[in-house]
Design a protein around this motif. Sequence first.
Motif, PDB file in Angstrom:
ATOM      1  N   GLY A   1       0.799  -1.220   0.000  1.00 29.77           N
ATOM      2  CA  GLY A   1       0.000   0.000   0.000  1.00 29.77           C
ATOM      3  C   GLY A   1       0.830   1.267   0.000  1.00 29.77           C
ATOM      4  N   VAL A   2       2.098   1.177  -0.391  1.00 27.69           N
ATOM      5  CA  VAL A   2       2.982   2.347  -0.438  1.00 27.69           C
ATOM      6  C   VAL A   2       2.979   2.926  -1.851  1.00 27.69           C
ATOM      7  CG1 VAL A   2       5.340   3.185  -0.164  1.00 27.69           C
ATOM      8  CG2 VAL A   2       4.444   1.464   1.414  1.00 27.69           C
ATOM      9  N   LEU A   3       2.777   4.216  -1.940  1.00 35.43           N
ATOM     10  CA  LEU A   3       2.768   4.907  -3.237  1.00 35.43           C
ATOM     11  C   LEU A   3       4.188   4.990  -3.787  1.00 35.43           C
ATOM     12  CD1 LEU A   3       1.105   6.462  -5.341  1.00 35.43           C
ATOM     13  CD2 LEU A   3       1.503   8.542  -3.996  1.00 35.43           C
ATOM     14  N   THR A   4       4.380   4.536  -5.020  1.00 34.84           N
ATOM     15  CA  THR A   4       5.709   4.500  -5.624  1.00 34.84           C
ATOM     16  C   THR A   4       5.953   5.733  -6.494  1.00 34.84           C
ATOM     17  OG1 THR A   4       4.973   3.315  -7.603  1.00 34.84           O
ATOM     18  CG2 THR A   4       5.538   1.981  -5.671  1.00 34.84           C
ATOM     19  N   ASP A   5       7.188   5.851  -6.983  1.00 36.92           N
ATOM     20  CA  ASP A   5       7.574   6.997  -7.820  1.00 36.92           C
ATOM     21  C   ASP A   5       6.933   6.955  -9.199  1.00 36.92           C
ATOM     22  OD1 ASP A   5       9.157   7.988  -5.810  1.00 36.92           O
ATOM     23  OD2 ASP A   5      10.989   7.033  -6.534  1.00 36.92           O
ATOM     24  N   ARG A   6       6.348   5.823  -9.576  1.00 39.44           N
ATOM     25  CA  ARG A   6       5.744   5.726 -10.905  1.00 39.44           C
ATOM     26  C   ARG A   6       4.612   6.732 -11.083  1.00 39.44           C
ATOM     27  NH1 ARG A   6       6.535   0.145  -9.817  1.00 39.44           N
ATOM     28  NH2 ARG A   6       4.394  -0.053  -9.076  1.00 39.44           N
ATOM     29  N   PHE A   7       3.897   7.004  -9.996  1.00 39.55           N
ATOM     30  CA  PHE A   7       2.795   7.970 -10.104  1.00 39.55           C
ATOM     31  C   PHE A   7       3.338   9.369 -10.372  1.00 39.55           C
ATOM     32  CE2 PHE A   7      -0.217  10.974  -8.054  1.00 39.55           C
ATOM     33  CZ  PHE A   7      -1.299  10.770  -8.916  1.00 39.55           C
ATOM     34  N   GLU A   8       4.381   9.765  -9.651  1.00 38.79           N
ATOM     35  CA  GLU A   8       4.968  11.087  -9.883  1.00 38.79           C
ATOM     36  C   GLU A   8       5.502  11.202 -11.300  1.00 38.79           C
ATOM     37  OE1 GLU A   8       8.390  14.089  -8.048  1.00 38.79           O
ATOM     38  OE2 GLU A   8       7.720  12.346  -6.919  1.00 38.79           O
ATOM     39  N   ASN A   9       6.074  10.133 -11.825  1.00 40.05           N
ATOM     40  CA  ASN A   9       6.568  10.160 -13.195  1.00 40.05           C
ATOM     41  C   ASN A   9       5.438  10.388 -14.193  1.00 40.05           C
ATOM     42  OD1 ASN A   9       9.150   9.633 -12.227  1.00 40.05           O
ATOM     43  ND2 ASN A   9       8.978   7.410 -12.519  1.00 40.05           N
ATOM     44  N   ASP A  10       4.294   9.762 -13.953  1.00 40.80           N
ATOM     45  CA  ASP A  10       3.145   9.940 -14.844  1.00 40.80           C
ATOM     46  C   ASP A  10       2.605  11.372 -14.779  1.00 40.80           C
ATOM     47  OD1 ASP A  10       3.266   7.338 -15.732  1.00 40.80           O
ATOM     48  OD2 ASP A  10       1.736   6.584 -14.363  1.00 40.80           O
TER      49      ASP A  10
ATOM     50  N   ASN B   1       4.340  14.051 -13.912  1.00 37.24           N
ATOM     51  CA  ASN B   1       5.344  14.908 -14.545  1.00 37.24           C
ATOM     52  C   ASN B   1       5.218  14.866 -16.065  1.00 37.24           C
ATOM     53  OD1 ASN B   1       6.474  15.707 -12.105  1.00 37.24           O
ATOM     54  ND2 ASN B   1       7.966  14.048 -12.094  1.00 37.24           N
ATOM     55  N   ALA B   2       4.960  13.689 -16.602  1.00 31.79           N
ATOM     56  CA  ALA B   2       4.820  13.548 -18.048  1.00 31.79           C
ATOM     57  C   ALA B   2       3.607  14.332 -18.544  1.00 31.79           C
ATOM     58  CB  ALA B   2       4.683  12.072 -18.420  1.00 31.79           C
ATOM     59  N   LEU B   3       2.516  14.280 -17.775  1.00 31.30           N
ATOM     60  CA  LEU B   3       1.314  15.017 -18.146  1.00 31.30           C
ATOM     61  C   LEU B   3       1.575  16.523 -18.110  1.00 31.30           C
ATOM     62  CD1 LEU B   3      -1.405  13.702 -18.859  1.00 31.30           C
ATOM     63  CD2 LEU B   3      -2.212  14.331 -16.572  1.00 31.30           C
ATOM     64  N   HIS B   4       2.270  16.965 -17.074  1.00 36.92           N
ATOM     65  CA  HIS B   4       2.619  18.381 -16.928  1.00 36.92           C
ATOM     66  C   HIS B   4       3.489  18.853 -18.092  1.00 36.92           C
ATOM     67  CE1 HIS B   4       5.424  21.548 -15.548  1.00 36.92           C
ATOM     68  NE2 HIS B   4       4.357  22.057 -14.959  1.00 36.92           N
ATOM     69  N   ASN B   5       4.466  18.038 -18.440  1.00 32.14           N
ATOM     70  CA  ASN B   5       5.384  18.414 -19.517  1.00 32.14           C
ATOM     71  C   ASN B   5       4.686  18.463 -20.873  1.00 32.14           C
ATOM     72  OD1 ASN B   5       7.420  18.555 -17.621  1.00 32.14           O
ATOM     73  ND2 ASN B   5       8.141  16.463 -17.994  1.00 32.14           N
ATOM     74  N   GLN B   6       3.706  17.579 -21.079  1.00 32.11           N
ATOM     75  CA  GLN B   6       2.938  17.596 -22.322  1.00 32.11           C
ATOM     76  C   GLN B   6       2.199  18.922 -22.472  1.00 32.11           C
ATOM     77  OE1 GLN B   6       0.314  14.246 -22.284  1.00 32.11           O
ATOM     78  NE2 GLN B   6       1.950  12.732 -22.498  1.00 32.11           N
ATOM     79  N   LEU B   7       1.633  19.390 -21.380  1.00 28.72           N
ATOM     80  CA  LEU B   7       0.877  20.632 -21.425  1.00 28.72           C
ATOM     81  C   LEU B   7       1.791  21.832 -21.669  1.00 28.72           C
ATOM     82  CD1 LEU B   7      -1.603  19.986 -18.488  1.00 28.72           C
ATOM     83  CD2 LEU B   7      -2.184  20.192 -20.900  1.00 28.72           C
ATOM     84  N   GLU B   8       2.913  21.864 -21.013  1.00 28.65           N
ATOM     85  CA  GLU B   8       3.826  22.988 -21.196  1.00 28.65           C
ATOM     86  C   GLU B   8       4.418  23.021 -22.600  1.00 28.65           C
ATOM     87  OE1 GLU B   8       6.713  23.721 -18.048  1.00 28.65           O
ATOM     88  OE2 GLU B   8       5.203  25.207 -17.466  1.00 28.65           O
TER      89      GLU B   8
END
Length: 205
Positions: free
Chosen positions: A181-190, A192-199
Amino acid sequence: MAKEKGELKEGEKGGDEKLEAKDDVKIDKWDGTALKNALDDKVRKIFTEKYKYVECHKLMDIRLTICVTAVSAAMFALVYDYLNPFPASKFVLITCVLTYFALMGVLTLYTTFIEKGIFLVAKHTDPIGMDPTKVFTVTSVLKRFDDNYHLSIEYNDGKPGSKTIEASFTKSVANWFDENGVLTDRFENDVNALHNQLESGKKTN
């Protein structure tokens, strides 16, 4: 023998390990509400701490204002009826009750048609004031008994005549939480990718 500098006692963790443990998000992975809140909080943390955007609380302030006004009407009716027992308080009670239910209706319409699941509005202002303020509006949905988390980000660069663009993804929460039940870095990577697409000016659905 005296402990050398930098030596750790048995069971003692170093500073980096303590920080890592503190930052870990661990929840009951069978609790849908906890899952959604953990993911929403992580998105908020990414935007406000990593990208240094400023969170705008206007939507929340309006909702709180409606709620406080409704509760105030109910409290006024209670106090007035205590000081002026029924039937002397009849017209005040009727007015306050109608006001309360009217405001609850307004609140329902507000959360349904204006907030629409928005949990974060983040703004980026140019420190020297040369560029317009950029606005990110973040919405999420995790339906009951469903493991698919939908994250949508609308972006407006603030330039005259510019249109708001949107990027989103829908994935199973199993992609981001481990078996404990520990949140991994994969979510932050996703995110970040969404943010970068918008910028970069790209639009996804």
